[in-house]
Design an enzyme around this catalytic site. Structure first.
Site, PDB file in Angstrom:
ATOM      1  CB  CYS A 117      -0.946   0.012   1.202  1.00  0.00           C
ATOM      2  SG  CYS A 117      -2.171  -1.314   1.150  1.00  0.00           S
ATOM      3  CG  HIS A 267      -3.386   3.520   0.720  1.00  0.00           C
ATOM      4  ND1 HIS A 267      -3.644   2.940  -0.494  1.00  0.00           N
ATOM      5  CD2 HIS A 267      -3.569   2.547   1.661  1.00  0.00           C
ATOM      6  CE1 HIS A 267      -3.961   1.667  -0.299  1.00  0.00           C
ATOM      7  NE2 HIS A 267      -3.919   1.409   0.997  1.00  0.00           N
ATOM      8  CG  ASN A 297      -6.700  -0.936  -0.487  1.00  0.00           C
ATOM      9  OD1 ASN A 297      -5.857  -0.550  -1.279  1.00  0.00           O
ATOM     10  ND2 ASN A 297      -6.415  -1.252   0.763  1.00  0.00           N
TER      11      ASN A 297
END
Length: 340
Positions: A117, A267, A297
């Site tokens: 991530c 993020h 995501n």
């Protein structure tokens, strides 16, 4: 003085939309449950889980084409590639060299970054260092993921599988001495590897087993080892602590305050995390851009996708002060503050 300026940016996602209601047909879940916990309403998946063409590198290629077009450059102008992903086409080689071939670049270097991530933040830091050292002039920085082929769409895996989507974003980072151009002003990166097992995929690898184990004793390779696992509450707790820390560190390094900020791109891990951080810093809605509701995501791709979309929507204009921050598996986290 050499600056690192974003010359072009673009993103690409598969056409296939997967809604929360679609997932409720595969596992015991529903739209209300997913929305309440994550903020996600839909995500993009490639239609065929075993598609040999619509790969991670291919999504990166499509995003890169758009970034190059907006930069007014061709693949021959690119000196180096930095490709961030946790879902490569092959276990090895990495996606960077595949993208080099797809674009038809010269025999330039291509580096892969495996920081999940936080991958795009780490990738940008590498590109920035190369640019400011005078080593390269135009670097293609890519974050791309195809999660859908590696998720457990059963009740056992629903806590993870409802979150992730497929997509790619790309940036052309270029060297310039134009005093009016944007620049990367500050960045930081951190890690805390003792928590690796809280968010990971265990198999295959040198710790939990390799392909010989799959061939010799497939019945003993469990879903928990093969599919991503996440201690959701533990990750959330650490994320809401580390996000504000890394954001403030970047602002302090550049001598800026949160009031100076024009746009914050977090993020896209969980809308609830982003909302917590927004409230903590007192950021108005117009100074934060979230799109996890539409794309889920997308790990290393989430920041460049959101940044590209915010620019396309006119939320960010040249000269604006923008902050990018990420937290994820590893645990790794970091921020980049720049003038666009």
């Amino acid at each position: 003085m050499i600056k690192s300026t974003i010359k072009g940016i673009g993103f690409h996602v598969p056409d296939h939309v997967v809604t929360n209601d679609d997932l409720s047909k595969l596992m015991t879940t529903n739209d209300e449950w997913i929305t309440e916990r994550t903020g996600i309403k839909e995500r993009r998946h490639r239609i065929n889980r075993n598609d040999a063409q619509e790969t991670t590198a291919y999504l990166g290629f499509k995003a890169s084409e758009k970034a190059l077009e907006k930069a007014g450059l061709t693949a021959k102008d690119i000196d180096y590639i930095v490709f961030a992903t946790l879902s490569p086409d092959y276990y090895f080689p990495g996606c960077g060299v595949l993208l080099q071939d797809m674009l038809g670049c010269d025999t330039i270097g291509a580096l892969d970054v495996r920081n999940q991530c936080s991958g795009f933040v780490y990738a940008m830091s590498v590109a920035n260092a190369f640019i400011k050292s005078g080593t390269y002039k135009n670097i293609l920085v890519v974050g791309a993921e195809i999660h859908s082929f590696g998720l457990d769409f059963s009740d056992e895996g629903r806590g993870v599988s409802v979150i992730f989507g497929d997509g790619a974003g790309a940036i052309v980072l270029s060297a310039t001495e134009n005093e009016n151009a944007g620049d990367i002003l500050a960045m930081n990166m951190h890690s805390e590897g003792k928590y690796a097992d809280e968010l990971c995929t265990q198999f295959p690898g040198s710790k939990y087993g390799w392909s010989d184990r799959m061939r010799k004793e497939p019945e003993n390779v469990t879903n928990k080892e093969v599919y991503p696992i996440m201690n959701g509450n533990f990750v959330f707790k650490h994320a809401v602590t580390r996000f504000p820390e890394t954001m403030q560190e970047a602002l302090d390094k550049a001598g800026k305050t949160i009031e100076d900020l024009d746009m914050f791109i977090p993020h896209q891990a969980n809308l609830r995390i982003a909302q917590f951080v927004q409230q903590k810093f007192g950021l108005p809605d117009e100074k934060i851009h979230n799109n996890i509701q539409k794309y889920g995501n997308t790990t290393a791709a989430s920041i460049p996708i959101a940044l590209s979309e915010a620019i396309e929507l006119g939320k960010i204009k040249r000269g604006d002060l923008v902050l990018l921050s990420a937290f994820g598996s590893g645990f790794t986290w970091g921020s980049i503050l720049f003038e666009y």
